[in-house]
Design a protein around this motif. Sequence first.
Motif, PDB file in Angstrom:
ATOM      1  N   ASP A   2       2.699   6.031   3.382  1.00  0.00           N
ATOM      2  CA  ASP A   2       3.779   6.416   4.289  1.00  0.00           C
ATOM      3  C   ASP A   2       4.528   5.151   4.713  1.00  0.00           C
ATOM      4  OD1 ASP A   2       5.494   7.399   6.147  1.00  0.00           O
ATOM      5  OD2 ASP A   2       3.979   8.397   7.382  1.00  0.00           O
ATOM      6  N   LEU A   3       5.703   4.951   4.145  1.00  0.00           N
ATOM      7  CA  LEU A   3       6.470   3.727   4.412  1.00  0.00           C
ATOM      8  C   LEU A   3       6.922   3.649   5.859  1.00  0.00           C
ATOM      9  CD1 LEU A   3       8.696   3.584   1.199  1.00  0.00           C
ATOM     10  CD2 LEU A   3       6.410   2.658   1.550  1.00  0.00           C
ATOM     11  N   LEU A  23       2.539   1.289  -4.425  1.00  0.00           N
ATOM     12  CA  LEU A  23       3.499   1.037  -3.359  1.00  0.00           C
ATOM     13  C   LEU A  23       4.892   0.800  -3.932  1.00  0.00           C
ATOM     14  CD1 LEU A  23       4.244   0.443  -0.390  1.00  0.00           C
ATOM     15  CD2 LEU A  23       3.487  -1.924  -0.775  1.00  0.00           C
ATOM     16  N   GLN A  25       6.179   2.068  -6.602  1.00  0.00           N
ATOM     17  CA  GLN A  25       6.753   3.356  -6.966  1.00  0.00           C
ATOM     18  C   GLN A  25       7.224   4.123  -5.737  1.00  0.00           C
ATOM     19  OE1 GLN A  25       7.092   2.294 -10.248  1.00  0.00           O
ATOM     20  NE2 GLN A  25       7.332   4.517 -10.342  1.00  0.00           N
ATOM     21  N   ASP A  26       6.438   4.062  -4.667  1.00  0.00           N
ATOM     22  CA  ASP A  26       6.824   4.744  -3.425  1.00  0.00           C
ATOM     23  C   ASP A  26       8.133   4.179  -2.883  1.00  0.00           C
ATOM     24  OD1 ASP A  26       4.565   6.302  -3.559  1.00  0.00           O
ATOM     25  OD2 ASP A  26       3.410   5.085  -2.138  1.00  0.00           O
ATOM     26  N   GLN A  29      11.149   5.287  -5.060  1.00  0.00           N
ATOM     27  CA  GLN A  29      11.516   6.670  -4.805  1.00  0.00           C
ATOM     28  C   GLN A  29      12.214   6.816  -3.461  1.00  0.00           C
ATOM     29  OE1 GLN A  29      11.288   9.033  -7.093  1.00  0.00           O
ATOM     30  NE2 GLN A  29      12.325  10.474  -5.689  1.00  0.00           N
ATOM     31  N   PHE A  30      11.704   6.087  -2.465  1.00  0.00           N
ATOM     32  CA  PHE A  30      12.301   6.099  -1.126  1.00  0.00           C
ATOM     33  C   PHE A  30      13.751   5.631  -1.184  1.00  0.00           C
ATOM     34  CE2 PHE A  30      13.331   3.837   2.814  1.00  0.00           C
ATOM     35  CZ  PHE A  30      12.974   4.752   3.792  1.00  0.00           C
TER      36      PHE A  30
END
Length: 630
Positions: A2-3, A23, A25-26, A29-30
């Motif tokens: 959860d950023l 992280l 990749q997250d 995407q964000f």
Amino acid sequence: MDLLNIKEPSFLKDLSIKELEALSQDIRQFLIEKLSVTGGHIGPNLGVVELTIALHTCFDSPQDKILWDVGHQSYVHKILTGRASEFDSLRQYKGLSGFPKMAESVHDVWETGHSSTSLSAAMGMAIARDLKQEDSYVIPVIGDGALTGGMALEALNHIGDEKKNMIVVLNDNEMSIAPNVGALHGILGRLRTAGKYQWAKDELEYLMRKVPAVGGKLADTAERIKDSLKYLLVSGVFFEEMGFTYLGPVDGHDYEDLFEQISYAKKTEGPILLHVLTKKGKGYKPAETDRIGNWHGTGPYKIDTGDFIKPVESPPAWSKLVSETVRKLAREDKRIVAITPAMPVGSKLEGFASEFPDRMFDVGIAEQHAATVAAGLATQKMKPYLAIYSTFLQRAYDQVLHDICRQKLNVFIGIDRAGLVGADGETHHGIYDISFLRHLPNMVLMMPKDENEGQHMVYTALKYDEGPISMRFPRGNGIGVPLDETLKEIQIGTWEVLKEGHDAVILTFGTTIPMAMKAAAVLEKQGSSVKVINARFIKPLDTKMLHSLLQLNIPILTIEEAAVQGGFGSAVLEFAHEEGYHHAEISRMGIPDYFVEHGSVKELYVEIGLTPEEIVKQIDSMVIKKQKRA
């Protein structure tokens, strides 16, 4: 991950490489999701995800100073320093800045917007660190495109000479906004394929240590062999000759490679150049495959298709109108050439470049050079069109003064993005060009009321042969007026009456004409008759019309989307004083004396009081004051 829960970057040190990759990749995407709504600099940021994470893993910000040159690539840094929850407001009024901002975070140690400044700032920080006897790393991150800026080369020269401890990270994605150009770009291209010179040199040193020393002869021989190896493996050895230890090239998307080379850099004394190869737009195919700069910075877009969300029907963009008019005239006049400092896409010069490749010159991020190249061309009776944003023209002030105006050379400067530009904010607003050009001898400065007058001004500029001439035009699209088929010259220094009136006068030009006309219509209904003048020539003023207006002895209001200090209104005041109109009632409206931050142009107009409603109030006040005096 959860950023939104990230507060500061120290947690990275506890993550495995596998976790860091997840992280990455997250974060990608964000960014893809958030920027599809707000717009922003997506290409540069997708390209530096692993690099940014690696830097924050290996260093301790803010004690260690990480500086982002230009700032287009600072979004990942913002996420890792606790600002993910603010991304819905990115580049919005009163929201998260699209650039590093000290007021936002202690981790933003240097504010940027223009390129090529990070190395000089880093040198200042390194000098201060050593004088204060502190122990920290200074890590400027600079793109390969920004190295073409003369200031960056000046800094490299100084850093290499002083031998200060510094780790310069060269983020090499082979592009700035548009594809990079120039000899330095060629040097970097050879370095990309050269392999790891440092590894080979270390192996050679290891072998030499195994051989018993025979006086100093073997040591001397070893140094010569190492130098030869350097020239063999690293074509050009540009950075080592500048006094840097060169490390790389490093795969900017491979954590093991990044950590290994950063670790080596931290142990090495003196200035280091860590050459990191990244892919602009990595992780989002439309941005990855972009080779002309469309995905450098964007408005909103559709994630699934990559289509930009724009009105289906809209008037032509100002940049395209100007460049296409230049292109049209270049078909008839072979002396016309175009010059841009790394902005062929933004200045819409692709068509000109395609039709006249031998008359189009992209000089890279080198505004000073661009201006003087134009001057050199003009000495040879060519007709140079210098396409440059107002905010970047600031960097070439001395060249415009010393090389163009002083020699009274026929250079046509197209001042793009003049006025407020919106989301890019204070570093990019084009609001100072009137103030710094108006006082230069020989300069003609003009701004059209619409795109039809704009094309006639381009024609006028390229027919003008008595010295330098500049035309301001705003960011975005025209207002949709019909375009005349036949171009015509406009007499230099002449204004145009748009509406007659006898109680007061509004002098304005360009983007502020519509609000002046709207205010005049409201005042008409209230019983005040206001004359509106299109003061399209900011320099020279229409002195004949000014005399006639001042002799009417009615209030005069000047309006400009530019800095009010030293601007067009100041020129009118100066004229009234010099000509003896000491009782003239003259007021000015424009951009006040502070740095206006980011937001939509409409919101910024309200903030600075540049609206039809405020114009009505100002005219009412002036008319009432005049009536009381009568």
